[in-house]
Design an enzyme around this catalytic site. Structure first.
Site, PDB file in Angstrom:
ATOM      1  N   CYS A   2      52.224  27.730  37.561  1.00 18.67           N
ATOM      2  CA  CYS A   2      52.938  26.864  38.485  1.00 18.67           C
ATOM      3  C   CYS A   2      53.408  27.653  39.697  1.00 18.67           C
ATOM      4  CB  CYS A   2      54.138  26.226  37.797  1.00 18.67           C
ATOM      5  SG  CYS A   2      53.712  25.226  36.363  1.00 18.67           S
ATOM      6  N   ARG A  33      47.183  30.162  42.765  1.00 18.73           N
ATOM      7  CA  ARG A  33      47.742  30.429  41.445  1.00 18.73           C
ATOM      8  C   ARG A  33      47.156  29.492  40.386  1.00 18.73           C
ATOM      9  NH1 ARG A  33      52.749  33.182  41.468  1.00 18.73           N
ATOM     10  NH2 ARG A  33      53.527  31.921  39.749  1.00 18.73           N
ATOM     11  N   TRP A 109      50.657  23.581  36.819  1.00 21.35           N
ATOM     12  CA  TRP A 109      49.513  23.876  35.959  1.00 21.35           C
ATOM     13  C   TRP A 109      49.887  23.367  34.569  1.00 21.35           C
ATOM     14  CZ3 TRP A 109      47.879  26.933  31.774  1.00 21.35           C
ATOM     15  CH2 TRP A 109      46.513  27.205  31.724  1.00 21.35           C
ATOM     16  N   ASN A 136      58.799  27.006  36.814  1.00 18.06           N
ATOM     17  CA  ASN A 136      57.627  27.781  36.417  1.00 18.06           C
ATOM     18  C   ASN A 136      57.980  28.508  35.124  1.00 18.06           C
ATOM     19  OD1 ASN A 136      55.268  29.281  36.252  1.00 18.06           O
ATOM     20  ND2 ASN A 136      55.984  30.851  37.673  1.00 18.06           N
ATOM     21  N   GLY A 137      57.191  28.294  34.080  1.00 22.92           N
ATOM     22  CA  GLY A 137      57.465  28.922  32.789  1.00 22.92           C
ATOM     23  C   GLY A 137      57.390  27.903  31.669  1.00 22.92           C
ATOM     24  N   GLU A 550      33.355  43.154  32.583  1.00 24.35           N
ATOM     25  CA  GLU A 550      33.925  42.580  33.802  1.00 24.35           C
ATOM     26  C   GLU A 550      32.903  41.732  34.555  1.00 24.35           C
ATOM     27  OE1 GLU A 550      36.600  41.683  36.926  1.00 24.35           O
ATOM     28  OE2 GLU A 550      36.796  42.182  34.806  1.00 24.35           O
ATOM     29  N   LYS A 554      33.333  37.731  35.352  1.00 23.70           N
ATOM     30  CA  LYS A 554      33.274  37.123  36.680  1.00 23.70           C
ATOM     31  C   LYS A 554      32.352  35.903  36.676  1.00 23.70           C
ATOM     32  CE  LYS A 554      36.299  38.924  38.552  1.00 23.70           C
ATOM     33  NZ  LYS A 554      36.811  39.165  37.296  1.00 23.70           N
ATOM     34  N   GLU A 557      34.097  33.104  34.787  1.00 17.85           N
ATOM     35  CA  GLU A 557      35.264  32.559  35.485  1.00 17.85           C
ATOM     36  C   GLU A 557      34.892  31.581  36.588  1.00 17.85           C
ATOM     37  OE1 GLU A 557      38.920  35.666  35.659  1.00 17.85           O
ATOM     38  OE2 GLU A 557      37.096  36.335  36.646  1.00 17.85           O
ATOM     39  N   HIS A 573      22.496  45.320  16.421  1.00 20.30           N
ATOM     40  CA  HIS A 573      23.356  44.775  15.369  1.00 20.30           C
ATOM     41  C   HIS A 573      23.683  43.302  15.626  1.00 20.30           C
ATOM     42  CE1 HIS A 573      23.923  48.780  13.682  1.00 20.30           C
ATOM     43  NE2 HIS A 573      24.034  49.200  14.928  1.00 20.30           N
ATOM     44  N   LYS A 675      45.733  32.170  38.745  1.00 18.01           N
ATOM     45  CA  LYS A 675      45.729  33.564  39.189  1.00 18.01           C
ATOM     46  C   LYS A 675      46.753  34.390  38.427  1.00 18.01           C
ATOM     47  CE  LYS A 675      44.661  36.973  41.967  1.00 18.01           C
ATOM     48  NZ  LYS A 675      43.355  37.617  41.844  1.00 18.01           N
TER      49      LYS A 675
END
Length: 680
Positions: A2, A33, A109, A136-137, A550, A554, A557, A573, A675
């Site tokens: 948020c 965000r 969010w 926010n939280g 990484e 990407k 995402e 394996h 974010k």
């Protein structure tokens, strides 16, 4: 997660239209965000009759008109259109001017309740909007509070945890008002904080206290910005917040979840500490330190900081997307990370200087992070071990907390977070502090919770990163940790030649990054050939296992394509069963101690008709893809092996970017992601 934004003008006339645009633009700056709905609240016209007698059916418990509250699901532009449409319907005067006005805004969010106007913020205390809150939280005890408030006659309209906060504020206000008459806004908020459990940043607005705002926080970041409109814009107008309480000069005051939203208004800011309450009244700022065990809070004096950020950093410039801009900014961001730190053939890190001896004596180094920051730490692990001789272990922050894994007093715990506000990382930090470990922070955000709570650390100085998918922060984190390893190991004569080689590589790194960025067009062409693929595998080992993880992250995402980064040594394996002529596989095979092993991996994949894309050092195409082998080759500059992950990740960042654009997805705000992950 948020985003919170608030704007209060004092002793300076501002039209409602202007106030609206400041609030909207603040939300736009917080879009990165991640969010799924948005809302704002501002004042109605002041020229209204006094409250009706108590016997009247339309009695209001305060003088003046109720606030104007607007909420909307979806993008901020949906909210903008909705607000202007409702303003026309209600005949609200946008030209009305206010010498003092307090407005609040929010991007949500979803955590509790689906994206919908009723679940958007500001959340209200009920009819008349006596108390409005943006949050926010997560409030962990909201169900208990909700049951209690329901028993006292409150009706809940949303599915959020936040709604208990304004209703609790009204309950406290009504009870205190009945028992002792007048009650201050800060007294109401303190009693609310006494009942809340969890992490939060909150801003309260109430028509009972016109032209006042109160902000408080516990766990989630919140920034106060101050812009004095007296013409003295030298960055030293308010050396101390106490100055704010002693003058009646025209000023603008801002609250924000992030510095990016205030940089275009002011460079004077203050990062709130946990359990601080900031009360703005009559243009004055008072800061109180809340202690749940004490009835009265202590008054606090805090100095303002000067923000070292330019407005251009939060604009796209000539680029189409922030992610694209940030990928191409990496030659500059890496220079900034190293600036002033490579001196006389050595490394100087002011933030670690006093603790180097302690770190050298530690039993082990524990890297702790989440997502991209974890991958950056994984890339740094081999050379930290090599240069320091200290064992290094890796921990995903959430898993460390779930297991309550052992952390000892003799450990050095290194916490890596771009924002410095990642919830799991901060909780792991609290856990490590409780266990007595030396805690080191690696973060991009000056004044963040991580930078304030750790004993020491390194700011990576990569500049503001807006795109949700981290790019330049990742490479700067690796370089920052490389410099940390060099500084810790600088007392060892046996590694002097190795350190000199790495420092030489660091000095040339930016120019090599500029070279690899020339692969942009080739990566776009490669992306077009992969556009219809459903999956992607990335194999790496040694220094480049982290690169594989990484790079795959990407693609996941932003391109919304299933992708997996895998340790090449584990190929036989299980993963080998997936190989066929249709599945694209990227193998990272640049020159290092693992090169010959990667050559063997390539041969095994080719013998099974794998669809290979091989990344190799410049000039090694024939060595990695012998004649007769059908594979696509990406050649990159060769640098010191421990710095090669910085070079190798860039083609994969470009590939992910172009895949996303070609597939028609949102590059900077990918689906379901945020974010700054400020909730567990």
């Amino acid at each position: 997660m948020c985003g919170i934004f608030a704007y209060l003008n004092y002793n300076v006339s501002r039209e409602r239209r202007y106030i609206l645009e400041v609030l909207f633009n603040g939300l736009r700056r917080l879009e990165y965000r991640g969010y799924d709905s948005a809302g704002i609240a501002l004042d109605a016209d002041r020229q209204v009759p006094s409250p009706a007698p108590a016997s009247s059916s339309d009695a209001r418990p305060y003088a003046g008109a109720p606030p104007l509250v607007f909420r909307q699901e979806g993008k901020i532009e949906n909210l903008v259109r909705s607000v202007y449409s409702e303003v026309d319907e209600k005949d609200v005067n946008l030209d009305a001017a206010f010498s003092v006005h307090a407005g609040i805004a929010h991007t949500r969010w979803a955590t509790h309740g689906v994206p919908a106007p009723r679940n958007s913020h500001p959340q209200s205390s009920g009819a008349g909007d006596e108390f409005l809150v943006v949050h926010n939280g997560i409030i962990t005890n909201y169900e208990v509070l909700k049951e209690t408030l329901t028993r006292h006659g409150f009706t809940f309209e949303s599915d959020t945890d936040t709604e208990v906060i304004p209703k609790l504020a009204k309950f406290v206000f009504d009870k205190s008002h009945d028992e002792q008459g007048d009650v201050t806004f800060s007294q109401v908020v303190m009693e609310v904080m006494r009942q809340l459990e969890g992490a939060y940043a909150l801003i309260f607005k109430s028509p009972h206290y016109p032209n006042e705002l109160i902000a408080c926080k516990r766990g989630s970041q919140l920034i106060l910005g101050v812009n004095e409109l007296s013409g003295q814009q030298n960055g030293k107008s308010f050396h101390d917040v106490k100055t704010l309480t002693t003058n009646g000069k025209p000023k603008e005051l801002f609250f924000s979840s992030d510095l990016c939203a205030i940089v275009e208004h002011t460079k004077n800011y203050l990062a709130l500490e946990d359990n601080e309450i900031v009360h703005i009244k009559d243009g004055s700022v008072s800061i109180l330190k809340f202690d749940p065990h004490k009835e009265k809070p202590a008054s606090v004096q805090r100095a303002l900081s000067v923000l070292e950020m330019e407005v251009e950093q939060i604009k796209k410039g000539s680029y189409d997307h922030f992610m694209q801009k940030e990928i191409h900014e990496q030659p500059h961001s890496l220079k900034t990370t190293m600036r002033g730190r490579l001196k006389d053939g050595g490394v100087v890190l002011g933030g670690l200087k006093e603790y180097l001896k302690t770190i050298r004596r530690c039993r082990r180094v524990v890297f702790i992070g989440c997502g991209t920051s974890y991958n950056a730490a994984l890339a740094a692990r081999p050379f930290v071990e090599e240069l320091t001789g200290i064992p290094v272990t890796m921990e995903v922050a959430s898993d460390l907390l779930d297991r309550q894994g052992p952390i000892y007093r003799e450990d050095t715990a290194v916490f890596v977070s771009q924002s410095g506000e990642t919830a799991d990382t901060l909780l792991a930090l609290d856990y490590a502090l409780e266990n007595g470990a030396l805690c080191v922070g690696i973060t991009n955000t000056v004044g963040s919770t991580l930078s304030r709570k750790t004993h020491c650390g390194v700011h990576i100085n990569a500049g503001c990163e807006i795109g949700v998918a981290s790019t330049k922060a990742y490479t700067s984190q690796i370089v920052a940790m490389a410099m940390m390893a060099l500084a810790i190991g600088s007392d060892q004569i046996s590694t002097q030649a190795r350190r000199d080689s790495i420092i030489s590589g660091l000095n040339n790194l930016s120019s090599n990054v500029s070279e690899v960025l020339k692969l942009d067009a080739g990566m776009k062409e490669l992306a077009s050939s992969l556009i219809d693929s459903e999956s992607l595998l990335v194999f790496g080992r040694g220094y480049n296992y982290a690169t594989a993880l990484e790079g795959a992250l990407k693609v996941k995402e932003v391109a919304l394509m299933h992708s997996e980064g895998m340790l090449a040594g584990e190929m036989k394996h299980g993963p080998l069963a997936l190989v066929d002529e249709n599945l694209p596989i990227i193998v990272i095979a640049t020159r290092d101690a693992c090169f010959s092993k990667q050559q063997s991996v390539i041969q095994q994949l080719l013998s099974r008709r794998g669809r290979l894309i091989v990344m190799c050092s410049r000039g090694d195409a024939a060595a990695v893809c012998p004649s007769g082998g059908s594979c696509r080759v990406i050649e990159v500059p060769q640098v010191a092996d421990c710095l090669q992950p910085v070079i190798n990740i860039i083609p994969l960042q470009l590939l992910a970017y172009h895949l996303t654009v070609l597939r028609g997805f949102d590059v900077d705000q990918p689906r379901n992601l945020a974010k700054s992950v400020t909730t567990q």
